[in-house]
Design an enzyme around this catalytic site. Structure first.
Site, PDB file in Angstrom:
ATOM      1  CD  GLU A  88      43.910   8.157  71.589  1.00  0.00           C
ATOM      2  OE1 GLU A  88      44.207   7.326  72.443  1.00  0.00           O
ATOM      3  OE2 GLU A  88      42.809   8.165  71.009  1.00  0.00           O
TER       4      GLU A  88
ATOM      5  CE  LYS B 115      42.612   5.534  75.222  1.00  0.00           C
ATOM      6  NZ  LYS B 115      42.669   5.392  73.755  1.00  0.00           N
TER       7      LYS B 115
ATOM      8  CB  CYS C 170      40.536   8.629  73.099  1.00  0.00           C
ATOM      9  SG  CYS C 170      39.633   8.151  71.618  1.00  0.00           S
TER      10      CYS C 170
HETATM   11  N1  LIG Z   1      39.542   5.399  69.898  1.00  0.00           N
HETATM   12  C1  LIG Z   1      39.214   5.351  71.196  1.00  0.00           C
HETATM   13  O1  LIG Z   1      40.086   5.232  72.062  1.00  0.00           O
HETATM   14  C2  LIG Z   1      37.804   5.394  71.635  1.00  0.00           C
HETATM   15  C3  LIG Z   1      36.681   5.381  70.672  1.00  0.00           C
HETATM   16  O2  LIG Z   1      36.816   5.536  69.455  1.00  0.00           O
HETATM   17  C4  LIG Z   1      35.365   5.160  71.282  1.00  0.00           C
HETATM   18  O3  LIG Z   1      35.263   5.106  72.519  1.00  0.00           O
HETATM   19  O4  LIG Z   1      34.397   5.008  70.540  1.00  0.00           O
END
Ligand SMILES: NC(=O)CC(=O)C(=O)O
Length: 268
Positions: A41, A114, A155
């Site tokens: 990401e 996302k 993520c």
């Molecule tokens: N950074 C993200 O999008 C998610 C994350 O760090 C987490 O779910 O913990």
């Protein structure tokens, strides 16, 4: 058997430097025999403020980062899953965090936005409000590749098992989860969530993360990894930049799904 690569980075606010580093890592992946590589990401840019990403947002199908992805794919003969880049669709106020998949000829084959945005206030005082600068995606997306059928996510999506169950039901054999998981939440949850998604769906999981201290002061957890359908970690890198390689064996996946058919034992 097909080899895949999870690329770990520590991206900064310097877009050109990030692309140059990513290029070295893609070259390494290709030279090691990978057919497909996944970038984390925000691989191209992690700004000082959340709003900085609006400055590098591109329109779908056009822009420096998307052109770069296509050129890298052609140069290294790789399918590339470009973790996330901000893409602004016509008529929308906020961009999507888009995961763009290009084939080894540089043609876009899929694009996922996302779906779950990271709006949280963590116990130690860290706060994130992705919905201030991003629009949420609406649809799951699978893509057929030479490695297998891949379900796309990004993520924070990792915390929503129903998305991956939907992918398994759609025939996905591999779950792609490019991330920038925080140090705090990664330490507590990353490994167990990544392995859980693999085990419960009897699928390979490829999860490249950002891993280190970024120029905006943020710390990400690293531990990029590839997990097999039995929950075995095939490769893992704790900190810094690098390439995690693993071999995908779809015959073995089918054997696991046959001997432990929990996907067909569902009652809900
Ligand atoms: N950074 C993200 O999008 C998610 C994350 O760090 C987490 O779910 O913990």
């Amino acid at each position: 058997m097909t080899r895949i690569a999870a690329i770990q980075m520590v991206s900064s606010h310097d877009l050109q430097a990030n692309l140059a580093r990513a290029s070295q890592l893609l070259q390494e992946a290709s030279a090691s025999g990978a057919t497909l590589a996944v970038l984390p990401e925000n691989f191209a840019f992690m700004g000082h403020k959340e709003t900085d990403k609006l400055e590098i947002a591109e329109t779908p199908g056009r822009g420096l980062i998307q052109d770069w992805l296509a050129q890298q794919a052609r140069e290294f003969g790789l399918w590339i899953i470009g973790g996330s880049i901000p893409l602004l669709d016509h008529g929308l106020k906020l961009p999507f965090a888009a995961c763009v998949v290009v084939d080894d000829s540089g043609h876009e084959q899929a694009r996922y936005h996302k779906m779950h945005l990271f709006d949280v206030d963590l116990p130690g005082g860290e706060s994130y409000r992705e919905s201030n600068t991003l629009a949420p995606g609406l649809n799951p997306v699978v893509v057929d590749t030479p490695v297998g059928r891949i379900g796309l996510s990004i993520c924070y999506d990792l915390r929503f098992p129903e998305l991956y169950r939907d992918y398994a039901a759609t025939g996905a054999e591999i779950l792609s989860i490019p991330s920038a998981f925080t140090q705090t939440t990664g330490l507590a949850h990353w490994d167990v969530l990544v392995r859980a998604r693999a085990i419960e769906n009897l699928a390979y999981v490829i999860a490249p993360n950002q891993g280190g201290q970024h120029s905006n002061g943020r710390m990400t957890f690293g531990a990029s990894q590839v997990v097999d359908p039995w929950g075995k970690v095939l490769g893992r890198l704790q900190n810094g930049t690098g390439v995690v390689l693993a071999d995908i064996d779809l015959d073995q996946l089918r054997q696991h799904r046959q001997s432990l058919p929990c996907l067909s034992h569902r009652r809900l």
